[in-house]
Motif scaffolding. Structure first.
Motif, mmCIF file in Angstrom:
data_model
loop_
_atom_site.group_PDB
_atom_site.id
_atom_site.type_symbol
_atom_site.label_atom_id
_atom_site.label_comp_id
_atom_site.label_asym_id
_atom_site.label_seq_id
_atom_site.Cartn_x
_atom_site.Cartn_y
_atom_site.Cartn_z
ATOM 1 N N PRO A 32 -26.225 -2.097 37.693
ATOM 2 C CA PRO A 32 -24.969 -2.344 38.413
ATOM 3 C C PRO A 32 -23.721 -1.830 37.709
ATOM 4 C CG PRO A 32 -26.399 -4.244 38.550
ATOM 5 C CD PRO A 32 -27.080 -3.277 37.626
ATOM 6 N N ALA A 33 -23.690 -1.886 36.368
ATOM 7 C CA ALA A 33 -22.511 -1.391 35.660
ATOM 8 C C ALA A 33 -22.310 0.097 35.911
ATOM 9 C CB ALA A 33 -22.656 -1.656 34.162
ATOM 10 N N VAL A 34 -23.421 0.853 35.960
ATOM 11 C CA VAL A 34 -23.334 2.289 36.228
ATOM 12 C C VAL A 34 -22.944 2.527 37.675
ATOM 13 C CG1 VAL A 34 -24.644 4.446 36.287
ATOM 14 C CG2 VAL A 34 -24.977 2.840 34.405
ATOM 15 N N ARG A 35 -23.472 1.696 38.598
ATOM 16 C CA ARG A 35 -23.091 1.827 40.008
ATOM 17 C C ARG A 35 -21.582 1.663 40.196
ATOM 18 N NH1 ARG A 35 -27.590 1.155 43.384
ATOM 19 N NH2 ARG A 35 -29.430 0.314 42.334
ATOM 20 N N GLY A 36 -21.033 0.640 39.488
ATOM 21 C CA GLY A 36 -19.597 0.422 39.595
ATOM 22 C C GLY A 36 -18.803 1.598 39.066
ATOM 23 N N LEU A 37 -19.283 2.198 37.982
ATOM 24 C CA LEU A 37 -18.614 3.372 37.403
ATOM 25 C C LEU A 37 -18.661 4.547 38.376
ATOM 26 C CD1 LEU A 37 -17.213 4.174 34.752
ATOM 27 C CD2 LEU A 37 -19.414 4.967 33.903
ATOM 28 N N LEU A 38 -19.807 4.748 39.012
ATOM 29 C CA LEU A 38 -19.934 5.825 40.000
ATOM 30 C C LEU A 38 -18.949 5.611 41.145
ATOM 31 C CD1 LEU A 38 -23.827 6.008 40.075
ATOM 32 C CD2 LEU A 38 -22.369 7.925 39.493
ATOM 33 N N LYS A 39 -18.893 4.377 41.630
ATOM 34 C CA LYS A 39 -18.030 4.091 42.781
ATOM 35 C C LYS A 39 -16.555 4.279 42.438
ATOM 36 C CE LYS A 39 -17.216 0.599 46.332
ATOM 37 N NZ LYS A 39 -17.563 -0.763 46.820
ATOM 38 N N SER A 40 -16.170 3.846 41.209
ATOM 39 C CA SER A 40 -14.759 3.954 40.827
ATOM 40 C C SER A 40 -14.300 5.403 40.746
ATOM 41 C CB SER A 40 -14.533 3.251 39.485
ATOM 42 O OG SER A 40 -15.187 3.945 38.442
ATOM 43 N N HIS A 41 -15.219 6.330 40.475
ATOM 44 C CA HIS A 41 -14.868 7.747 40.375
ATOM 45 C C HIS A 41 -15.229 8.531 41.640
ATOM 46 C CE1 HIS A 41 -13.579 7.829 36.186
ATOM 47 N NE2 HIS A 41 -14.574 7.015 35.898
ATOM 48 N N GLY A 42 -15.760 7.829 42.655
ATOM 49 C CA GLY A 42 -16.097 8.502 43.900
ATOM 50 C C GLY A 42 -17.208 9.529 43.740
ATOM 51 N N GLY A 69 -29.619 12.620 35.571
ATOM 52 C CA GLY A 69 -29.845 11.482 34.695
ATOM 53 C C GLY A 69 -30.670 11.851 33.471
ATOM 54 N N SER A 70 -30.316 11.230 32.351
ATOM 55 C CA SER A 70 -31.045 11.469 31.106
ATOM 56 C C SER A 70 -31.996 10.341 30.772
ATOM 57 C CB SER A 70 -30.056 11.645 29.943
ATOM 58 O OG SER A 70 -29.283 10.460 29.771
ATOM 59 N N GLY A 71 -32.018 9.282 31.625
ATOM 60 C CA GLY A 71 -32.899 8.153 31.370
ATOM 61 C C GLY A 71 -34.325 8.437 31.794
ATOM 62 N N LYS A 72 -35.148 7.400 31.716
ATOM 63 C CA LYS A 72 -36.554 7.531 32.070
ATOM 64 C C LYS A 72 -36.705 7.944 33.524
ATOM 65 C CE LYS A 72 -40.896 4.974 32.109
ATOM 66 N NZ LYS A 72 -41.578 3.667 31.885
ATOM 67 N N ASP A 73 -37.541 8.978 33.784
ATOM 68 C CA ASP A 73 -37.792 9.507 35.127
ATOM 69 C C ASP A 73 -36.507 9.976 35.806
ATOM 70 O OD1 ASP A 73 -40.509 8.968 34.902
ATOM 71 O OD2 ASP A 73 -40.259 6.909 35.625
ATOM 72 N N GLY A 74 -35.519 10.397 35.034
ATOM 73 C CA GLY A 74 -34.289 10.920 35.615
ATOM 74 C C GLY A 74 -33.273 9.866 35.986
ATOM 75 N N ARG A 75 -33.437 8.636 35.506
ATOM 76 C CA ARG A 75 -32.491 7.566 35.836
ATOM 77 C C ARG A 75 -31.108 7.872 35.263
ATOM 78 N NH1 ARG A 75 -33.825 2.704 37.461
ATOM 79 N NH2 ARG A 75 -35.957 3.037 36.763
ATOM 80 N N VAL A 76 -30.073 7.601 36.049
ATOM 81 C CA VAL A 76 -28.694 7.890 35.641
ATOM 82 C C VAL A 76 -28.191 6.792 34.716
ATOM 83 C CG1 VAL A 76 -26.321 8.161 36.438
ATOM 84 C CG2 VAL A 76 -28.193 9.218 37.709
ATOM 85 N N MET A 77 -27.672 7.178 33.544
ATOM 86 C CA MET A 77 -27.136 6.250 32.560
ATOM 87 C C MET A 77 -25.608 6.375 32.513
ATOM 88 S SD MET A 77 -30.098 5.192 31.712
ATOM 89 C CE MET A 77 -29.837 4.145 30.284
ATOM 90 N N LYS A 78 -24.962 5.452 31.800
ATOM 91 C CA LYS A 78 -23.501 5.440 31.708
ATOM 92 C C LYS A 78 -22.971 6.753 31.109
ATOM 93 C CE LYS A 78 -19.661 2.868 29.646
ATOM 94 N NZ LYS A 78 -19.293 1.705 28.797
ATOM 95 N N ASP A 79 -23.622 7.224 30.029
ATOM 96 C CA ASP A 79 -23.162 8.466 29.391
ATOM 97 C C ASP A 79 -23.252 9.652 30.344
ATOM 98 O OD1 ASP A 79 -22.583 7.173 27.077
ATOM 99 O OD2 ASP A 79 -24.417 7.728 26.019
ATOM 100 N N ASP A 80 -24.256 9.646 31.230
ATOM 101 C CA ASP A 80 -24.388 10.743 32.189
ATOM 102 C C ASP A 80 -23.181 10.793 33.123
ATOM 103 O OD1 ASP A 80 -26.908 11.257 31.118
ATOM 104 O OD2 ASP A 80 -27.881 9.872 32.501
#
Length: 447
Positions: free
Chosen positions: A156-166, A174-185
């Protein structure tokens, strides 16, 4: 007739979560239903993220979903209606739901007490109809990376970051497991986009621009709660006390037990510290108390019998402090197993309100990250906290005056100086040090 389901603190379970943990709003992670769909009683409606845990909201009605009042990723204050359900006339006579939708909620919804899987389904963020601020032209990716099923998932924290930047999550590699999007991405994507948007045209060369580029990012739910808690905590006068402990004997015990095939639990240094703190609390119970200032003119101490020792944990969504219940009745192996359980739940965002509430004193082990000394900040409902530093090998003198190898760990205590004096804190620290340096002493009162 229409029934209305919402985040109402009249629900007994939600009362526990909202009043004891201070929850005032949550974020919708995903809906399990859509408008026009049929829902059975006690089936899940949606998954939410609070500043403490992830959980499901279930429906107490059977009927047809007529309206969803919030979209995925929306923040919902407690007390607001979530959705309208058309139910059979007369089926729920005691609820008296309104015939026409109104602004205020009319019926509460019990909350399922089992934490939902934080990664139960793919995010519907890309399909959300919530308007978002216009964004600069997207940066062309150097190479198209195939997206796996997990590529559209994020905490959810990453979702909120995505939404705030549109940003559409599918635009980010994504650089996480199986291509998951992380905060740094997300932050790298935003930086690249801003850089491309502000780059001068090749035909219009300009002087070097030294102006700072800034962007506003909202606090995550856990950061918001930490902001409130630490602001309140720093109104308390802290007494700081530091000491160092020789842990050679505990290291020897751990090395011997590591080869014991009968006990698969990994035994770290932390369970010994937790047990030592618990045993010391039996001699200094005031360190397990809390200050009650409900009547400012007559503050008092509330003594607590059980030692629910909090463990500060660094998780993907931020620092959280679950606690080990009734440490005095647990063995060191039992403490280690409980730490492992809480750590696994913390990493996946599945800690429940029960895991996070009821703490009486906290141990923060910064040594597994780095650092020697720390000035830990009190939890407002506690009067003491211990910060454990990194172990290090140093030369020390033994009883015969010979120089030997000493494995040392620094302990940093903070106490509520309104009720805990320096002498009491020093005696408590000395007793914990004695138990750590001579762990055989813990056998005398070990449960």
């Amino acid at each position: 007739m229409l029934a209305r389901v919402g985040f109402l603190i009249s629900s007994s379970y939600w009362l526990l979560g909202s009043q004891l943990l201070g929850i005032t709003e949550v974020q919708i992670i995903q809906w399990y239903v859509e408008e026009g769909a049929y829902i059975e009683e006690w089936k899940p409606l949606c998954q939410y993220q609070s500043d403490k845990a992830v959980d499901d909201i279930t429906s107490r009605y059977e009927g047809v979903i007529k309206k969803l009042h919030f979209e995925t990723d929306d923040t919902v204050p407690t007390g607001r209606a979530l959705c309208d359900i058309e139910v059979e006339d007369g089926k729920y006579p005691d609820d008296n739901p309104p015939h026409e939708p109104k602004a205020e909620p009319a019926t509460s919804s019990p909350v399922n007490e089992v934490a939902a899987a934080a990664q139960a389904a793919e995010s519907s963020l890309a399909d959300s109809s919530t308007p978002s601020p216009p964004s600069p032209p997207p940066v062309a990716a150097p190479e198209e990376v195939p997206k796996s099923k997990s590529a559209s998932l994020a905490v959810p924290a990453v979702r909120g970051l995505l939404k705030s930047h549109g940003i559409n999550i599918l635009e980010v590699n994504g650089s996480g497991k199986d291509g998951r999007v992380m905060k740094d991405d997300v932050l790298k994507f935003v930086a690249a986009r801003n850089s491309a948007a502000s780059a001068p045209m090749p035909t219009q060369p300009t002087a070097s621009d030294t102006r700072q580029t800034e962007s506003s990012v909202p606090l995550t739910p856990i950061q918001s709660q930490m902001f409130k808690t630490m602001t309140k905590s720093l109104n308390i006068p802290h007494f700081l006390y530091a000491d160092e402990c020789k842990v050679n004997d505990i290291t020897t015990i751990r090395q011997k037990l590591a080869n014991d095939k009968r006990e698969p639990t990994k035994l770290t240094f932390l369970p010994f510290v937790v047990k030592a703190v618990s045993q010391a609390l039996t001699e200094f119970p005031i360190l397990n108390a809390k200050v009650d200032t409900s009547d400012p003119s007559k503050p008092r101490l509330v003594m607590r019998a059980k030692h629910n020792i909090g463990i500060a944990m660094d998780t993907p969504t931020g620092l959280i402090v679950p606690n080990i219940k009734d440490v005095a009745s647990r063995s060191i192996f039992g403490i280690a197993a409980e730490i492992a359980r809480l750590s696994a739940l913390g990493k996946t965002g599945k800690l429940t309100p029960a895991d996070l509430s009821g703490g009486t004193i906290t141990v923060s082990n910064i040594g597994n990250i780095g650092g020697t000394y720390v000035a830990p900040v009190l939890v407002p409902t506690e009067v003491a906290i211990l910060g454990v530093g990194r172990s290090r090998a140093v030369p020390v003198f033994d009883e015969a005056g010979e120089v030997t190898r000493g494995e040392m760990v620094n302990f940093s205590w903070s106490a509520d100086h309104r009720v805990i004096d320096g002498a009491t804190m020093a005696r408590m620290g000395n007793r914990v040090r004695e138990l750590i340096e001579s762990p055989e002493l813990m056998l005398l009162t070990l449960h």
